[in-house]
Design a protein around this motif. Structure first.
Motif, mmCIF file in Angstrom:
data_model
loop_
_atom_site.group_PDB
_atom_site.id
_atom_site.type_symbol
_atom_site.label_atom_id
_atom_site.label_comp_id
_atom_site.label_asym_id
_atom_site.label_seq_id
_atom_site.Cartn_x
_atom_site.Cartn_y
_atom_site.Cartn_z
ATOM 1 N N ALA A 69 0.826 -1.206 0.000
ATOM 2 C CA ALA A 69 0.000 0.000 0.000
ATOM 3 C C ALA A 69 0.860 1.255 0.000
ATOM 4 O O ALA A 69 0.525 2.254 -0.654
ATOM 5 N N LEU A 70 1.974 1.217 0.715
ATOM 6 C CA LEU A 70 2.902 2.352 0.704
ATOM 7 C C LEU A 70 3.418 2.601 -0.706
ATOM 8 O O LEU A 70 3.480 3.748 -1.159
ATOM 9 N N GLY A 71 3.759 1.534 -1.415
ATOM 10 C CA GLY A 71 4.216 1.694 -2.791
ATOM 11 C C GLY A 71 3.160 2.309 -3.684
ATOM 12 O O GLY A 71 3.462 3.186 -4.513
ATOM 13 N N VAL A 72 1.918 1.884 -3.523
ATOM 14 C CA VAL A 72 0.820 2.462 -4.319
ATOM 15 C C VAL A 72 0.643 3.934 -3.974
ATOM 16 O O VAL A 72 0.460 4.784 -4.864
ATOM 17 N N ALA A 73 0.719 4.257 -2.693
ATOM 18 C CA ALA A 73 0.540 5.650 -2.258
ATOM 19 C C ALA A 73 1.636 6.548 -2.821
ATOM 20 O O ALA A 73 1.379 7.698 -3.206
ATOM 21 N N ILE A 90 1.106 -7.668 10.803
ATOM 22 C CA ILE A 90 1.907 -6.461 11.018
ATOM 23 C C ILE A 90 3.041 -6.735 12.002
ATOM 24 O O ILE A 90 4.106 -6.101 11.915
ATOM 25 N N LEU A 91 2.855 -7.683 12.907
ATOM 26 C CA LEU A 91 3.932 -8.035 13.827
ATOM 27 C C LEU A 91 5.135 -8.620 13.082
ATOM 28 O O LEU A 91 6.268 -8.542 13.556
ATOM 29 N N SER A 96 7.811 -1.591 8.883
ATOM 30 C CA SER A 96 7.029 -0.765 7.959
ATOM 31 C C SER A 96 6.478 0.478 8.642
ATOM 32 O O SER A 96 6.260 1.506 7.989
ATOM 33 N N PHE A 97 6.256 0.418 9.970
ATOM 34 C CA PHE A 97 5.810 1.613 10.683
ATOM 35 C C PHE A 97 6.834 2.740 10.524
ATOM 36 O O PHE A 97 6.485 3.880 10.210
ATOM 37 N N GLY A 98 8.090 2.421 10.764
ATOM 38 C CA GLY A 98 9.133 3.430 10.646
ATOM 39 C C GLY A 98 9.298 3.922 9.226
ATOM 40 O O GLY A 98 9.527 5.124 9.000
ATOM 41 N N ALA A 101 6.403 6.263 8.424
ATOM 42 C CA ALA A 101 6.597 7.537 9.123
ATOM 43 C C ALA A 101 7.666 8.375 8.444
ATOM 44 O O ALA A 101 7.541 9.600 8.324
ATOM 45 N N SER A 102 8.733 7.725 7.971
ATOM 46 C CA SER A 102 9.823 8.446 7.313
ATOM 47 C C SER A 102 9.398 9.024 5.974
ATOM 48 O O SER A 102 9.678 10.176 5.663
ATOM 49 N N VAL A 103 8.684 8.220 5.193
ATOM 50 C CA VAL A 103 8.222 8.678 3.870
ATOM 51 C C VAL A 103 7.070 9.661 4.017
ATOM 52 O O VAL A 103 6.933 10.610 3.234
#
Length: 203
Positions: A69-73, A90-91, A96-98, A101-103
């Protein structure tokens, strides 16, 4: 609940139903928003809530819904993008949280269904059933707009904000262990092609 910022903990959040929340989310999608659903019951319920070409029903790649999803965004910043993930998934990919947040993509929202179990494989307990609070971990990674959904009304309000305000957002809902409403058609080529065609449409 009228207060959009109740600041509840996992223990204080109401026990909700994943199928009902998924349907509430889908009902709010009016502008070809992309939805990337993680493995198992997460994408089964998305499928049962009505197939959309902008939905991606991930098969087998546990922990990768949020990175995809990050890549799509990033690729389509004009389109709102939702990742639907489970606590077990997610565990496996807490980094991916970091990264999110960075991107800091303004158009991304992550929704996590937390039932404290690897439900599809026999309901073995996850760490969220004891010591891990995913909202606090996300905040520690830099995701400031991270909240527990206190109840259905609050979930709706948080999704509404994710649709109209800048993100990234993290919404975590404590859910029961009810079985999903359906089962995704397991045709990975068809799923991929439908999603690719859905993303060609103007957002």
């Amino acid at each position: 609940m009228s207060n959009i910022e109740p600041n509840v903990t996992r223990d204080g959040a109401a026990l909700l139903n994943r199928t009902a929340l998924t349907r509430r989310l889908v009902a709010k999608l009016k502008s070809e928003e992309a939805v990337v659903a993680g493995i198992g019951h997460t994408n089964f319920d998305l499928w049962a809530s009505g197939q959309r070409p902008q939905n991606f029903y991930m098969l087998g790649s546990m922990g990768l819904a949020t990175p995809i999803a990050l890549g799509v965004a990033i690729a389509q910043p004009q389109r709102k993008v939702f990742a639907l993930d489970g606590d077990g998934s997610i565990l496996m990919q807490l980094g991916s949280f970091g990264t999110v947040a960075s991107v800091a993509p303004k158009n991304l929202a992550i929704i996590i269904w937390d039932n404290g179990a690897y439900h599809i494989t026999g309901a073995q307990k996850t760490l969220t059933s004891s010591t891990v609070d995913l909202v606090e971990m996300a905040k520690g990674a830099g995701l400031k707009q991270a909240q527990w959904a206190a109840d259905e009304e609050h979930f709706d309000a948080l999704v509404g904000r994710a649709l109209t305000e800048d993100g990234p957002w993290l919404i975590v809902a404590k859910i029961d262990q009810t079985k999903p409403a359906g089962v995704t058609e397991r045709d990975p080529v068809k799923i991929r092609l439908n999603f690719m065609n859905g993303l060609k449409a103007s957002a």
